[in-house]
Design a protein around this motif. Sequence first.
Motif: not given
Length: 221
Positions: A24-38
């Motif tokens: 968000r700080r660099f105005e980029l799309p966020e990712v999901s919790q499941q993506q982070v888990n993986d």
Amino acid sequence: MFDLDGTLVETAPEIADAVNDTLRRFELPEVSQQQVNDWIGHGTRSLLIEALAFSVKTDVASVRDSGSLPLIAAEFDRNYQRRCGTRSHLYPEVRETLTALRELGVKLALVTNKEGRYTATVLEVHGLEPLLDSVLSGDTLETKKPDPAGVQRCLAQWKVRPDRALFVGDSSIDVATARNAGVAVWALPYGYNMGQPIEACHPDRVIANISALLADPASPC
């Protein structure tokens, strides 16, 4: 010897918070919790690179070579230090089992790919450091898991034969690490194995939770 994320502590929610704070700080799309888990397993810098590659729709190599990566990584460092401990928690029976093992005289070590500054914060927040005899983070040695150097360091430190040691983790990285070091490996099914079932990694045993270390006489402990 234990892994940290996905084995002793559920850390994925606060890691995702820090990643998305940074995006968000660099105005980029966020990712999901499941993506982070993986993406968990190879250390937070690798995870951040995966998230950036997905967010800007490019490949990991391009992100790694980007001149902006140091700036973004510094922002992530601030965010994760702030988020550490805010939404993580111990898995069932972790504190009780580690305490009981120490009372039995078992040497306990942490071997994680998480960078030392984050490892220290997570251990402090959850009061685990006093229960561990040794902590090897992702930047303690020149190599990370699945290289067996961390496990070998522990064995040498305590003069323990590989057949008297056990590694407990949650991913294919942990299983490979133990195999490379010639020690037994038990795996937990609730961690972050890059979205794959832990049984596919063929650990010596899959255990429901960490208390099996005390209940099963087959344990090397």
